[in-house]
Structure formats: C-alpha cells, structure tokens
Scaffold this motif. Structure first.
Motif, mmCIF file in Angstrom:
data_model
loop_
_atom_site.group_PDB
_atom_site.id
_atom_site.type_symbol
_atom_site.label_atom_id
_atom_site.label_comp_id
_atom_site.label_asym_id
_atom_site.label_seq_id
_atom_site.Cartn_x
_atom_site.Cartn_y
_atom_site.Cartn_z
ATOM 1 N N GLN A 231 0.753 -1.201 -0.006
ATOM 2 C CA GLN A 231 -0.071 -0.081 0.123
ATOM 3 C C GLN A 231 0.756 1.357 -0.104
ATOM 4 O O GLN A 231 2.151 1.071 0.423
ATOM 5 N N PHE A 232 0.394 2.319 -0.641
ATOM 6 C CA PHE A 232 1.013 3.604 -0.440
ATOM 7 C C PHE A 232 1.355 3.903 1.063
ATOM 8 O O PHE A 232 0.618 3.620 1.820
ATOM 9 N N PRO A 233 2.479 4.199 1.192
ATOM 10 C CA PRO A 233 3.826 4.630 0.396
ATOM 11 C C PRO A 233 4.574 3.523 0.445
ATOM 12 O O PRO A 233 5.837 3.876 -0.200
ATOM 13 N N LEU A 234 4.415 2.451 0.642
ATOM 14 C CA LEU A 234 5.461 1.387 0.512
ATOM 15 C C LEU A 234 4.925 0.376 -0.737
ATOM 16 O O LEU A 234 5.474 -0.803 -0.779
ATOM 17 N N HIS A 235 4.260 1.072 -1.619
ATOM 18 C CA HIS A 235 3.917 0.155 -2.626
ATOM 19 C C HIS A 235 5.052 0.053 -3.772
ATOM 20 O O HIS A 235 4.704 -0.675 -4.777
ATOM 21 N N ILE A 236 6.113 0.377 -3.733
ATOM 22 C CA ILE A 236 7.355 0.865 -4.991
ATOM 23 C C ILE A 236 7.841 -0.267 -5.159
ATOM 24 O O ILE A 236 8.300 -0.751 -6.305
ATOM 25 N N TRP A 237 7.732 -1.389 -4.106
ATOM 26 C CA TRP A 237 8.411 -2.711 -4.520
ATOM 27 C C TRP A 237 7.682 -3.471 -5.629
ATOM 28 O O TRP A 237 8.248 -4.346 -6.627
ATOM 29 N N LEU A 238 6.432 -3.351 -5.632
ATOM 30 C CA LEU A 238 5.721 -4.296 -6.476
ATOM 31 C C LEU A 238 5.803 -4.310 -7.661
ATOM 32 O O LEU A 238 5.945 -5.530 -8.296
ATOM 33 N N PRO A 239 5.643 -3.057 -8.485
ATOM 34 C CA PRO A 239 6.008 -3.195 -9.920
ATOM 35 C C PRO A 239 7.269 -3.700 -10.246
ATOM 36 O O PRO A 239 7.520 -4.317 -11.179
ATOM 37 N N VAL A 258 1.160 -10.723 -0.920
ATOM 38 C CA VAL A 258 0.588 -9.494 -0.895
ATOM 39 C C VAL A 258 -0.889 -9.898 -0.203
ATOM 40 O O VAL A 258 -1.540 -8.769 0.508
ATOM 41 N N ALA A 259 -1.336 -11.207 -0.523
ATOM 42 C CA ALA A 259 -2.421 -11.491 0.180
ATOM 43 C C ALA A 259 -2.382 -11.522 1.727
ATOM 44 O O ALA A 259 -3.075 -11.291 2.593
ATOM 45 N N ALA A 260 -0.984 -11.835 2.102
ATOM 46 C CA ALA A 260 -0.739 -12.047 3.282
ATOM 47 C C ALA A 260 -1.137 -10.667 4.432
ATOM 48 O O ALA A 260 -1.528 -11.020 5.283
ATOM 49 N N GLY A 261 -0.676 -9.521 3.685
ATOM 50 C CA GLY A 261 -1.234 -8.324 4.261
ATOM 51 C C GLY A 261 -2.656 -8.371 4.736
ATOM 52 O O GLY A 261 -3.005 -7.887 5.936
ATOM 53 N N VAL A 262 -3.344 -8.417 3.671
ATOM 54 C CA VAL A 262 -4.890 -8.210 3.947
ATOM 55 C C VAL A 262 -5.193 -9.261 4.838
ATOM 56 O O VAL A 262 -6.043 -9.119 5.761
ATOM 57 N N TYR A 263 -4.741 -10.427 4.585
ATOM 58 C CA TYR A 263 -5.247 -11.850 5.357
ATOM 59 C C TYR A 263 -4.941 -11.363 6.970
ATOM 60 O O TYR A 263 -5.572 -11.590 7.885
ATOM 61 N N MET A 264 -3.763 -10.850 7.227
ATOM 62 C CA MET A 264 -3.249 -10.701 8.512
ATOM 63 C C MET A 264 -4.019 -9.472 9.153
ATOM 64 O O MET A 264 -4.710 -9.545 10.290
ATOM 65 N N LEU A 265 -4.686 -8.387 8.339
ATOM 66 C CA LEU A 265 -5.646 -7.554 8.764
ATOM 67 C C LEU A 265 -6.888 -8.028 9.162
ATOM 68 O O LEU A 265 -7.363 -7.658 10.099
ATOM 69 N N ALA A 266 -7.145 -9.132 8.362
ATOM 70 C CA ALA A 266 -8.626 -9.502 8.624
ATOM 71 C C ALA A 266 -8.529 -10.514 9.814
ATOM 72 O O ALA A 266 -9.144 -10.545 10.710
ATOM 73 N N SER A 325 -4.032 -1.675 -7.112
ATOM 74 C CA SER A 325 -5.273 -1.069 -6.927
ATOM 75 C C SER A 325 -6.445 -1.938 -6.426
ATOM 76 O O SER A 325 -7.242 -1.473 -5.552
ATOM 77 N N GLN A 326 -6.410 -3.103 -6.734
ATOM 78 C CA GLN A 326 -7.290 -4.195 -6.211
ATOM 79 C C GLN A 326 -6.936 -4.382 -4.682
ATOM 80 O O GLN A 326 -8.050 -4.332 -3.962
ATOM 81 N N LEU A 327 -5.694 -4.218 -4.400
ATOM 82 C CA LEU A 327 -5.501 -4.607 -2.983
ATOM 83 C C LEU A 327 -5.796 -3.266 -2.163
ATOM 84 O O LEU A 327 -6.278 -3.307 -0.974
ATOM 85 N N GLY A 328 -5.770 -2.059 -2.835
ATOM 86 C CA GLY A 328 -6.275 -0.851 -2.243
ATOM 87 C C GLY A 328 -8.021 -1.101 -1.887
ATOM 88 O O GLY A 328 -8.288 -0.806 -0.787
ATOM 89 N N TYR A 329 -8.426 -1.829 -2.773
ATOM 90 C CA TYR A 329 -9.961 -2.047 -2.644
ATOM 91 C C TYR A 329 -10.262 -2.842 -1.275
ATOM 92 O O TYR A 329 -10.829 -2.727 -0.409
ATOM 93 N N MET A 330 -9.227 -3.704 -1.231
ATOM 94 C CA MET A 330 -9.343 -4.775 -0.149
ATOM 95 C C MET A 330 -9.153 -3.960 1.262
ATOM 96 O O MET A 330 -9.685 -4.302 2.120
#
Lengths: 630, 102, 165
Positions: A231-239, A258-266, A325-330
């Motif tokens: 996620q912003f501002p640490l998104h720069i590594w993904l591209p 990347v799923a790990a982050g959202v999963y952890m939040l959940a 972008s989709q991770l942003g939605y999550m």
C-alpha cells in the motif's frame, strides 16, 4: 484427522523444498513433481477438511510448546477456523495451478530444481502465515515469506534489474515489518499475550485494555500490511517485482505475499477495531481512528495505482498496478470495518489475477520474452484459448456479472455506499479506471493487427500450461456462487439458495450495482474509443504532462530515490567524514603524529656534539642539587 | 674578617669547578676540554682535602689519592685516544666528531 | 699569615684556571696547558695549607709533573696550528655561563648553609698517617687503583700502536 491434515498441509511443501535442495536437485522432473505433488496434496487435504463434518464449523487449534520466557509462553501451533481454511484453500488452489504452469514456463531454465525448491519454500511460508495462531509465529513466517520472495523475485540474479528488484522488495518490506514488530511488542506489553484467541478474549472482556495506545498499536500492525500488501507509500517494490519469472509474479500477486497483508488485517481485525484512543503526545489526532486511516490509504492506493496503470506499456506492469489497485480496495474494505468482503475480494482476485498473469506469461513465452504491449496486437486469432481465459479474467476484474469479481467488488462498494458517500464516489472512479486500463490492455494485446516481425509465429503453450489456466478460469466463473462472506460470518453453508445469492446485489443495493455496471461500461467505452485499432498510445499526445507523469509512476520512485537515497548519502558522507577526519584523522593519525612530532623534537636534542651533552649533564646536576638543598 | 674555614675552601672549590664546567661546555678544542676536566677534578680535590682537614677524617685524603691516580689514568688514556683519533681524522674539534648522530 | 696565603693561592688558582679555560689573549692550547700547570701548583699550595703535605707533594709530582708533560707531549705531537677565531656563539656562551654561575651559587649556598664545624681543625695529613690509613682501612681502594693503572697502561700502549689506525 482434524489435527493431522493441517500439519500435513503446512509441512508437505517444506518437506518438498528440503528434499529438492538436499537430494533431488540434479533430477529436474523429480524435483518439479515433488514440489507440485506437495501443494496439490495440500489442496486435496484442504478440500477434505472442508468436507469433514463439522471441521469448518468450529475453530480449533493444535499446538506444541515452542518457547517460554518468563511469563511469555509461545506455542508453535495451527489455528484452523473458517478464515484460515478459506485462505489455505486459496493458497493451495491458486498456488497449485501456478506450480503446474511453472513446469511448462520454466522448462528451459538451468536452475529448474532450485526454482521449485524456492516455490515450495514460498508456499510453506505463506501457509505458515495462514495457520499461525499467534503473533510471534505469524511474524516468523511473515519474514520467511519475505526471504522466499527475495529468492524468487531475484531468481534471475544474473540480470542486475532482477537482483535490484529482489533487494528493493526485501528492503521496502523491512520498513513495514519494523512497524509490525513494534506493534506486536506494543500489544504484548499492554495485553500480556501474543495469542490471537487470547487477545480477542481479553479485548472483549475489557475494550479499553489497550489504553491510550489502542490506535497506535493498530496502525503499527497495519504497517506490516502496508509493506507486504504494497500500500502507499510502501507500494514501490511491487511493480519492480515483475523482474521475477512470470509464474512468480502470479504467485506473489495472487495467492501469497500481497495476500498475506490483507489476510493478517482480517485476522487481527479485532485489534484494529478497538476503541480509538491516542496517547497524550498525539492528542491532536483525536477523532481519527485507525480504520479511517486504513480506509484512506486503501482508497488512495486504489486510485493512484489505477491511474498509473493507464500509461504502462509493459504487460506485467499493467497487471502489477492493477494488483495494487485491487489491494487498495481490499484494504479499504478492512478500513470500512468489513473484513468479510475484503477476504471475498481477496479470494476472487487471487483466482482471476493469477489467471491474468498466466495468460501474460503465455503471451510472453509465445513472443519470445516480448513484454511491450505495443509490439503485440492481433493475438486473438493466434492464441484463442489464452484470449478467452484472459478475457474472462478481465471481465471478472472489471466486475461484470455473474463472475466472481462482480460479487466481491459490489459487496465492497455497497458497504462504502452505506458508510460514506465520498468514499463510494472515489471508489466508483477507481472502477472506471479499472475497466479503462484492463480493456486498453485487452484491445491492444489481442485486438487490431499484429505489430511484430513477420517471422514470429505465436502459438498456444502446451497442455501442461493451459490446464491450470482453464482451471483458474473455471474458478473465476464459479466463484460468484460461493458465499464467502456468509461462510466467514459463521452461517451454515447453503442456507441461502444459489439464485438468491446470485441476485443478491440487485436485491440489497440496486443503485450500487447499476452504478458499478455503469462504471465498467464507461471504462469499456473509453477504452474502445481510444485504443481500438490504435498503433500507439493516443494519450501522451493529448495530455502530455499527465501522461508523462503517469509513465514515470507519478515520480514517486524518483522522489524516493532522491530523498531517501539522498538522505542516506548525506548520512554516509557524515559517517565517512567522521571516519576520515575524527577517527582516522584525530584518533589514529593524531596519536601517530604526536608520537612522530615528539620523536622529531627529541631528535633535536641529539646534536652529536659533546658540549651539548655536557651542558645537559650540568643542567641535570644543577637541578638535582637544587632539589637536594631546597 | 672571619678566619679561613671550611666554607672558604668549599666556595673556592665551587668557583673552580664552575670554571672547569664552563670550559667543558664552551670550548671545542678537545685538548682544552681535557684541561678543563683536570681543573674540575682539582676543584673536587680541594673540597675533599678541606673536608678531611676540618672534619678530622683521613678518608678525604685517601679519596684524593685515588682521584689523582684516576686522573692520571684518564689523561693517559684520553690523550692516547685523542692521538689515535687524530690519525684517523686530523682534527681535535669536538664539533667535527659527530659520526654517532643519527 | 695562613689566611693571607689562602687568599693568594685561591686568587692564583682562579686566575690561572680562567686563563687556562678561556684565554682572551691566546688560543694556543700550549698556553692553556701552562696556565693549568700554574693552577695546579696553587692547588698544591692549598693542600699544604690544609696540612696535607704528602698530597701536596704528589700533586706537584704527578699533576704538574707527569700529567702536564703528557699534555705538552701530545700538543707538540699533534702539532696543532693556532685555532682560528670562530664566530662568537653568544647564546651558547650565555647559557653555559648561566649554568656555571647557577652551579657555583648552589654549591656555595650549600657550603655556607652548613656553617663551620664546631671542632678546630685537627687532622694532620702527613705521609705517615696517610700511609697507615692507606694500607689498613683503605687497602681495597688502593689495590683497585693499582689494577686501574695497569689497565690504563695496557690500554694506552694498545691505542698507540701504529696498526690500530
């Protein structure tokens, strides 16, 4: 059964990784089979767990004592509940498809066995995060995910760009992980436990248990997701992580990392939702709670990445920004207080994004590692299967019913509509952007006429690669029927009829659904108008400033390089100066110099003249005499 | 005027000794340096004999006896060295003899 | 009478000593050596005043006789030309004079601070008393002196060989 299966699911990939690196490295086929076998077996075991009566109904744990220090008792265990089972299914299903696809994609690779060993290690690490019952174990596997992603992104380490990308991913994740670690320590110091169930129980008993640090703790833990989920501002590594092999990109972007982050939040949602409270020093932030900040960051990332994706020419980079972008939605869904829709979108996104990457991989393979979309074109006839699967995934990403992506995205948008109209409006703009950049991709790559040398005759990959794509396409189509939110909420499966679920969005929030469809239609229309039969991108000619800014990724990477790199350079200069002038200069050369100076001065006393010595002797006698008769 | 006693002799001894030291330090001619050294030895002898006389100890005179013997030996050896040195380098200037200087 | 003699001998010793060390009229080593002989004779007179008759005689015999002859021999042997006037070294001269003055002042101060002894001068240093002490209480130093003289003699003979060069 119920305790054995999760252990097997977790440890099979590790065993595969160990066996490959220790014994079967020279045997390419055997190594690949071991790795694929491990994850496919994991997939079937997960399905069996679902099928076991009551297995998914009750959350349970299996654990062995790991380490005890003072009052801190940490177990190494597995937490099996609906959330982890769902995630394990996503990881093993999507990961398994990617493993099989890799067998074809990496065929000519010299370090074939090593690749599969890393892949298995990656899967093991991700499953460890999924099943972790406490923060310490999760952090352990969290870091293991980081290490294995480093190995895979930099797999072609002979190429400087790949090695740099691996390093970048690793370092950027370090920044987030530091926050995560601090958050864990904060939670532990306040609540005296790192166990998820225990923490949830204590917070339920006493909602103010975290005291003034509640919001800070939540945000620090969110920092971990900030890094891993890019996620912003640490998104720069993904591209940049696109430098790895394409199946690795698929794995990182869909099922793992990347799923790990959202999963952890959940997983730790109860901590984020704790009563907002700021420490006295940060009192001016009162009224802003953790979820709000998470929501804003998610939304901003979604929009920013969508914009940047509009002007990328590398097929994998378009997909990378689409993932952002989709991770942003999550993350935004988490910020809306809705982990259910977030996980739903995570699951559907895992399927269709993996499919998109596999399709991109097939194209790249067919075009001999050409990644520029403006040199593709007209692939619809040459690669029909890839085209159709890619199109299905694109439609799912653009939330076209009745594909899986439609339901998950509509769910998020509906919650946004109910909670905050502004968030909904911006998210809606994001949907338009999604449709625009995805159809731009499809139209440029598959439509029009070929824009490449005549002699290149692209063709479909072999069956080993197409079967996983078809499997994922099937998942994408069928995912809409899965009641993930209801499943996570704990409702019995199959209560609502399939038909009522499929028509759910229309019944619950007809306006949102129609608006979403309108956004997709608008995006598609714009893409059709701009890119149908286009030979080059028309945008730079019309809005040159905006387009060039987007091409340079909104200058963020350059800005980071300038400020962070610059500040480190200044720091390095300072350290070098201290070393050169103070340590080497004053301390070392100073000692050496003063000794030498003393020596030179003393040398003057040695004149070689007898009279000098006699004079000195006389002086000595006089001094001695004075001292005696004083 | 006080009768001449031990202090008178000692002051005379001190003056002669300083005079000799001045010669040793200032003069560069090694022969003169030797002569100055003899002067210093005699200054010491005066002090010793006067002490023996006024303190009633025969040891002072014995010491002078030894000093005279040592002085004779020293002059003999020193002058022989000087002659030998002169054969090597025809100079008696102490400034010219600085081969030991680094 | 004896006090007057002391002042005379002392004055002669000091003046001759000064001329031996730094003769303003001549820089010839020969002159220095001869003035040293004068000073030695004066010192011998002082010895006699102190009732050290044997030492006075020895002083004349060995110093003014043997040692001075040795000096004169060497000076003539080396056939030194008169030393050229070197440039005056004012700083060195000043420093050396200061040191000499300081040393003289210090020794004098020590001597005067002690004061005169209570007993009247009593020691009679004739040859008999000296010889008796020399062969009883001071036999060891006497023999060491003998050894030293032999060693010096051997050393001088060795140094003076032609081949030594």
């Amino acid at each position: 059964m119920q305790t054995l299966f999760p252990w097997l699911i977790l440890l099979l990939p590790l065993a595969a990784a160990a066996l490959i690196s220790l014994f079967t490295r020279p045997h390419r086929d055997l190594s690949a089979r071991l790795s694929i076998g491990a994850i496919v077996a994991g997939f079937w075991l997960t399905l069996l767990l679902f099928a076991l009566p009551g297995a998914a109904a009750q959350a349970y744990e299996t654990r062995i004592p790991w380490l005890a220090a003072g009052g801190l008792q940490i177990d190494f265990g597995l937490r099996i509940d609906r959330l982890s089972l769902l995630m394990a299914l996503v990881v093993t299903a999507v990961g398994g498809a990617i493993h099989i696809y890799s067998y074809e994609y990496m065929r000519g690779e010299r370090r074939f066995s090593t690749y599969f060993a890393c892949l298995s290690l990656f899967t093991f690490a991700m499953l460890g995060v999924v099943f972790a019952p406490n923060f310490v174990q999760m952090f352990f596997f969290w870091e293991l995910v980081g290490v294995s992603s480093y190995l895979l992104i930099g797999f072609w380490f002979e190429r400087p760009a790949a090695a740099d990308a691996g390093l970048k991913a690793f370092l950027v994740n370090r920044v987030g992980d530091l926050g995560f670690l601090l958050g864990i320590l904060l939670v532990w110091s306040r609540l005296g436990s790192v166990h998820f169930g225990e923490l949830e129980r204590r917070l339920a008993e006493n909602p103010a248990a975290l005291g003034a640090m509640a919001t800070v703790a939540g945000l620090l833990i969110f920092c971990g997701a900030l890094g891993k989920s890019a996620q912003f501002p640490l998104h720069i590594w993904l591209p940049d992580a696109m430098e790895g092999p394409t199946p690795v990109s698929a794995l990182i972007h869909a099922a793992t990392m990347v799923a790990a982050g959202v999963y952890m939040l959940a997983r730790v949602f109860f901590l984020l939702a704790a009563t907002p409270h700021w420490p006295a020093a940060l009192h001016f932030l009162e009224g802003l709670d953790a979820l709000e900040i998470i929501r804003i960051i998610g939304l901003f990332t979604a929009l920013m990445a969508g914009l940047i994706a509009l002007q990328q020419d590398d097929i994998k980079r378009v997909l990378a920004y689409s993932t952002l972008s989709q991770l942003g939605y999550m993350v935004m869904a988490i910020g809306l207080g809705q982990p259910g829709p977030a996980m739903f979108h995570l699951a559907t996104h895992a399927g269709f994004k993996a499919l998109l990457f596999l399709g991109a991989g097939a194209i790249i393979l067919a075009l001999h590692h050409e990644q520029d979309i403006w040199r593709m074109g007209g692939l619809r006839r040459a690669m029909p299967l890839t085209f159709w699967t890619f199109l299905i995934a694109t439609l799912a990403l653009c939330a076209v019913p009745p594909l899986g992506g439609f339901y998950s995205k509509e769910s998020i948008l509906a919650h946004a509509w109910h909670q905050d109209k502004l968030v909904f409006a911006l998210a809606w703009c994001g949907s338009v952007l999604t449709a625009l950049y995805m159809f731009r991709l499809v139209l440029v790559v598959f439509g029009g006429s070929p824009r490449r040398p005549r002699d290149a005759q692209p063709h479909e990959p072999s069956h080993i690669a197409t079967w996983p794509m078809l499997f994922l396409a099937g998942l994408t189509v069928l995912a809409g029927g899965a009641d993930v939110e209801g499943f996570l909420a704990g409702g019995a499966q199959g209560t609502a009829s399939l038909a009522s679920r499929l028509a759910g969005p229309l019944a619950h929030a007809p306006f949102v659904m129609l608006a979403g469809l309108a956004a997709t239609g608008l995006g598609f229309a714009m893409a059709w108008g701009l890119y149908r039969g286009a030979y080059r991108d028309p945008l730079p000619a019309r809005w040159s400033t905006l387009a060039s800014a987007l091409r340079q990724r909104l200058l963020l990477d350059a800005w980071y390089a300038r400020w962070i790199g610059g500040s480190f350079e200044a720091l390095a200069c300072l350290a070098s100066g201290v070393d050169r002038w103070i340590i080497a200069g004053a301390a070392v050369r100073g000692v050496h110099g003063s000794v030498e100076l003393t020596g030179r001065l003393l040398r003057l006393a040695q004149t070689g003249k007898v009279s000098t010595y006699a004079f000195a002797l006389g002086c000595g006698v006089a001094a001695l005499l004075y001292w005696l008769i004083r | 005027m006080t009768p001449v006693g031990l202090p008178h002799y000692l002051v005379l001894s001190a003056l002669l000794f300083s005079l000799g030291l001045l010669g040793v330090v200032l003069r560069r001619n090694l022969l003169i340096v030797f002569i100055s050294l003899e002067l210093m030895l005699n200054a010491a002898n005066i002090a010793l004999v006067a002490s023996a006389r006024f303190l009633n100890r025969i040891g002072g005179q014995e010491m002078v006896f030894v000093v005279i013997a040592v002085a004779a030996a020293e002059v003999a050896v020193g002058l022989a060295l000087l002659a030998a040195l002169y054969r090597q380098r025809p100079t008696v200037q102490s400034n010219d003899l600085d081969a030991l200087k680094f | 009478m004896q006090d007057l003699l002391f002042y005379v001998f002392a004055a002669v010793a000091l003046i001759a000593g000064f001329l031996a060390v730094a003769n303003p009229f001549s820089r010839n080593p020969l002159a220095s050596a001869l003035f040293l002989a004068v000073a030695l004779v004066a010192v011998s007179g002082l010895f006699v005043l102190l009732h050290a008759f044997f030492l006075g005689a020895v002083q004349i015999l060995i110093y003014a006789g043997a040692v001075m002859v040795l000096f004169l021999f060497v000076i003539m042997l080396l056939d030194l030309r008169e030393e050229q006037k070197r440039r005056a070294r004012k700083v060195a001269a000043g420093l050396a004079s200061a040191l000499a003055l300081a040393l003289a002042a210090l020794i004098s101060a020590a001597a005067l601070a002690g004061g005169g002894p209570a007993d009247p001068p009593a020691l009679e240093g004739g040859a008999r008393a000296l010889g008796r002490a020399l062969f009883t209480d001071f036999l060891l130093p006497f023999e060491i002196v003998a050894v030293l003289l032999v060693a010096a003699m051997v050393g001088v003979v060795w140094l003076s060989r032609k081949e030594a060069a």
